[in-house]
Design a protein around this motif. Sequence first.
Motif, PDB file in Angstrom:
ATOM      1  N   HIS A  30       1.466  -0.930  -0.376  1.00 13.27           N
ATOM      2  CA  HIS A  30      -0.023  -0.304  -0.340  1.00 13.27           C
ATOM      3  C   HIS A  30       1.021   1.359  -0.398  1.00 13.27           C
ATOM      4  CE1 HIS A  30      -4.006  -2.113   0.655  1.00 13.27           C
ATOM      5  NE2 HIS A  30      -3.244  -3.069   1.727  1.00 13.27           N
ATOM      6  N   PRO A  31       1.695   1.364  -0.925  1.00  9.42           N
ATOM      7  CA  PRO A  31       2.432   2.827  -0.758  1.00  9.42           C
ATOM      8  C   PRO A  31       1.447   4.151  -0.991  1.00  9.42           C
ATOM      9  CG  PRO A  31       2.991   1.604  -3.667  1.00  9.42           C
ATOM     10  CD  PRO A  31       1.672   0.715  -2.163  1.00  9.42           C
ATOM     11  N   ARG A  32       1.788   5.277  -0.625  1.00  9.15           N
ATOM     12  CA  ARG A  32       1.091   6.579  -0.720  1.00  9.15           C
ATOM     13  C   ARG A  32       1.832   8.126  -0.156  1.00  9.15           C
ATOM     14  NH1 ARG A  32      -1.977   2.635  -1.765  1.00  9.15           N
ATOM     15  NH2 ARG A  32      -4.019   2.780  -1.069  1.00  9.15           N
ATOM     16  N   ALA A  33       2.150   8.520  -1.151  1.00  9.77           N
ATOM     17  CA  ALA A  33       2.874   9.638  -1.520  1.00  9.77           C
ATOM     18  C   ALA A  33       3.560  10.482  -0.503  1.00  9.77           C
ATOM     19  CB  ALA A  33       2.284  11.106  -2.463  1.00  9.77           C
ATOM     20  N   GLY A  34       4.145  10.722   0.069  1.00  9.24           N
ATOM     21  CA  GLY A  34       5.010  10.881   1.580  1.00  9.24           C
ATOM     22  C   GLY A  34       6.421  10.634   1.165  1.00  9.24           C
ATOM     23  N   GLN A  35       6.965  11.420   1.977  1.00  2.00           N
ATOM     24  CA  GLN A  35       8.098  11.370   2.370  1.00  2.00           C
ATOM     25  C   GLN A  35       9.343  10.684   3.202  1.00  2.00           C
ATOM     26  OE1 GLN A  35       9.850  14.199   0.005  1.00  2.00           O
ATOM     27  NE2 GLN A  35       8.166  14.577  -0.514  1.00  2.00           N
ATOM     28  N   PRO A  36       9.607   9.585   2.556  1.00  2.00           N
ATOM     29  CA  PRO A  36      10.668   8.491   3.530  1.00  2.00           C
ATOM     30  C   PRO A  36      11.658   9.158   3.940  1.00  2.00           C
ATOM     31  CG  PRO A  36      10.034   7.312   1.548  1.00  2.00           C
ATOM     32  CD  PRO A  36       9.403   8.728   1.242  1.00  2.00           C
ATOM     33  N   GLY A  37      11.862   8.400   4.733  1.00  2.00           N
ATOM     34  CA  GLY A  37      13.535   9.098   4.915  1.00  2.00           C
ATOM     35  C   GLY A  37      14.490   7.408   4.850  1.00  2.00           C
ATOM     36  N   VAL A  38      15.456   7.602   4.773  1.00  2.00           N
ATOM     37  CA  VAL A  38      16.766   6.993   4.532  1.00  2.00           C
ATOM     38  C   VAL A  38      16.440   5.590   5.440  1.00  2.00           C
ATOM     39  CG1 VAL A  38      18.286   7.645   2.752  1.00  2.00           C
ATOM     40  CG2 VAL A  38      18.717   7.732   5.946  1.00  2.00           C
ATOM     41  N   ARG A  39      16.048   5.112   6.595  1.00  2.00           N
ATOM     42  CA  ARG A  39      16.014   4.304   7.424  1.00  2.00           C
ATOM     43  C   ARG A  39      14.047   3.605   7.844  1.00  2.00           C
ATOM     44  NH1 ARG A  39      20.159   2.504  10.045  1.00  2.00           N
ATOM     45  NH2 ARG A  39      22.556   4.162  10.204  1.00  2.00           N
ATOM     46  N   ASP A  40      13.376   4.341   6.389  1.00  2.00           N
ATOM     47  CA  ASP A  40      12.162   4.109   6.190  1.00  2.00           C
ATOM     48  C   ASP A  40      12.332   2.997   5.454  1.00  2.00           C
ATOM     49  OD1 ASP A  40      11.234   5.402   8.299  1.00  2.00           O
ATOM     50  OD2 ASP A  40      11.666   7.324   6.141  1.00  2.00           O
ATOM     51  N   SER A  41      11.082   2.025   5.923  1.00  2.00           N
ATOM     52  CA  SER A  41      10.445   0.563   4.210  1.00  2.00           C
ATOM     53  C   SER A  41       9.889   2.352   3.176  1.00  2.00           C
ATOM     54  CB  SER A  41       9.932  -0.146   4.530  1.00  2.00           C
ATOM     55  OG  SER A  41      10.572  -0.788   5.445  1.00  2.00           O
ATOM     56  N   SER A  42       9.921   1.952   2.087  1.00  2.00           N
ATOM     57  CA  SER A  42       9.869   3.139   1.177  1.00  2.00           C
ATOM     58  C   SER A  42       9.664   2.721  -0.266  1.00  2.00           C
ATOM     59  CB  SER A  42      10.516   4.387   1.050  1.00  2.00           C
ATOM     60  OG  SER A  42      12.077   4.433   0.751  1.00  2.00           O
ATOM     61  N   LEU A  43       9.061   3.024  -1.324  1.00  2.00           N
ATOM     62  CA  LEU A  43       8.885   2.890  -2.374  1.00  2.00           C
ATOM     63  C   LEU A  43       9.698   4.151  -3.224  1.00  2.00           C
ATOM     64  CD1 LEU A  43       6.635   1.176  -5.149  1.00  2.00           C
ATOM     65  CD2 LEU A  43       7.134   3.284  -5.509  1.00  2.00           C
ATOM     66  N   GLY A  44      10.007   3.553  -4.063  1.00  2.00           N
ATOM     67  CA  GLY A  44      10.812   5.214  -4.994  1.00  2.00           C
ATOM     68  C   GLY A  44      11.434   6.578  -3.501  1.00  2.00           C
ATOM     69  N   GLY A  45      11.944   6.327  -2.416  1.00  2.00           N
ATOM     70  CA  GLY A  45      12.510   6.732  -1.495  1.00  2.00           C
ATOM     71  C   GLY A  45      13.980   6.398  -1.851  1.00  2.00           C
ATOM     72  N   PRO A  46      14.956   7.350  -0.849  1.00  2.00           N
ATOM     73  CA  PRO A  46      16.389   7.063  -0.676  1.00  2.00           C
ATOM     74  C   PRO A  46      16.680   6.031   0.102  1.00  2.00           C
ATOM     75  CG  PRO A  46      15.386   8.693   0.813  1.00  2.00           C
ATOM     76  CD  PRO A  46      14.354   8.483   0.172  1.00  2.00           C
ATOM     77  N   LEU A  47      17.709   5.348  -0.431  1.00  2.00           N
ATOM     78  CA  LEU A  47      18.471   4.260   0.312  1.00  2.00           C
ATOM     79  C   LEU A  47      19.042   4.281   1.474  1.00  2.00           C
ATOM     80  CD1 LEU A  47      18.351   2.495  -2.811  1.00  2.00           C
ATOM     81  CD2 LEU A  47      16.487   2.518  -1.630  1.00  2.00           C
ATOM     82  N   LEU A  48      19.682   3.933   1.858  1.00  2.00           N
ATOM     83  CA  LEU A  48      20.690   3.114   3.318  1.00  2.00           C
ATOM     84  C   LEU A  48      21.243   2.643   2.303  1.00  2.00           C
ATOM     85  CD1 LEU A  48      21.064   3.680   6.367  1.00  2.00           C
ATOM     86  CD2 LEU A  48      20.541   2.006   6.359  1.00  2.00           C
ATOM     87  N   TRP A  49      22.362   3.281   1.755  1.00  2.00           N
ATOM     88  CA  TRP A  49      23.723   2.956   0.748  1.00  2.00           C
ATOM     89  C   TRP A  49      24.645   2.958   1.360  1.00  2.00           C
ATOM     90  CZ3 TRP A  49      22.297  -0.112  -3.018  1.00  2.00           C
ATOM     91  CH2 TRP A  49      23.179  -0.522  -3.741  1.00  2.00           C
ATOM     92  N   PRO A  50      25.439   1.778   1.394  1.00  2.00           N
ATOM     93  CA  PRO A  50      26.693   2.190   2.037  1.00  2.00           C
ATOM     94  C   PRO A  50      27.515   3.673   1.780  1.00  2.00           C
ATOM     95  CG  PRO A  50      26.432   0.036   1.914  1.00  2.00           C
ATOM     96  CD  PRO A  50      25.269   0.447   1.367  1.00  2.00           C
TER      97      PRO A  50
END
Length: 297
Positions: A30-50
Motif C-alpha cells: 500500500h504505497p502512498r505519496a510521502g517523504q520517507p527517510g533513508v531508514r524507512d521502508s519505502s517505494l521510490g525513496g532514498p536508500l540506506l546505501w553504504p
Amino acid sequence: MARTTPPRPVDVEALFPEVAAYRRDAVRLHPRAGQPGVRDSSLGGPLLWPRSLPWPHCEDQHPRTAFAPPPTGPLPLVPVLQLFSADVPELPFPAGTDVLQVLWCPFDHEPGYVPRPELYWRDSSRCEEQRAEPPRPDGADDDYLPDPCVLHPERVTEYPNWDLPDELSEALEERFDRLEDETGWSYWSHLSVADGIKVGGYPTWTQEPVWPDCPRCSRRMDHLLTVNSAEFDGESWRTWLPLEDTPDVGTIRDLPYEQRNRIQCPPQLMLGDMGGIYIFDCRRCPDRPYAYHSDCS
C-alpha cells in the motif's frame, strides 16, 4: 494511516474447500505519496546505501524504443523498494541481513520492454546514511521513475488465480460461474489474488504464468514480490480497495480523476498497459539467484 483490505464478501473456503490447500499469505505494501527517510521502508525513496560502495549502473544495450537512453555511457539505477525486516518480516532475509533494496534501470530492456531490476540484501548496521537524492537519469520515461511513497504493510490471504491447476479450475468452473451469477462476485477478480505492490503470495499475472527455473539448481523459483502499475483495476476495486480510501459518498469511480489516480496509482508507475513486474528468487542456493518476468493486459 494503516490500510485495511475489506473482508472478502463470501467465505471462499466454505464455498470452494478445494482451494484451501493452495492458500498463501501475502503482504500488500500500500504505497502512498510521502517523504520517507533513508531508514524507512519505502517505494521510490532514498536508500540506506553504504558510502563505501559505488552506486550501481546499467551497462546493457537497450532496444530502440520511444524512450531509448542517450548514448552517454553507464546509466544509474533508480530506487524502487527498500524493505526492512522490522516492517516486512515475511521476506526471506538471508542470514546477517535485515534490509532488501530493489533498484532498476528506468529504460526498456528485452525481454518484455520493461525496466530491469537488481536486488541487494544488506545489513543495515553496516550502512551509513546516504542523504543524496536518488538519481533520475535524463531521458527516462516518467512511468518508470516511481514517486517517493511511504508504505503501509498489510497481511492478506490469497488463493490462486492463473496458478489454479487446470483440472481444478475446470472442476470448479460451474460453481464459480454460479456464484458470480447469483452474487456478482467473481472468484477471479474479487476473491483470489490481491492486486497492488506486494511481497509473497501469487504473482498477479495478466497472461499465462511464466515461472522461471533457477539457473544454478534448475528447480522452480519462488515468488518474492510483485511491482504492479496499480492498487486495483476497474473491476477488482470492489474487494481490493482499502477501507480507508473508500469514498464517503458513491464509489471510487465517482471521484475526480486526479483524486482517484492518487489512490489507484500512488507511485505513478505504468508498466506496459497496466502491467506488472514479478521478481523471483531461489532460496535453496546460497547465492540467492533471482529472476524477473513481466506481463500486461
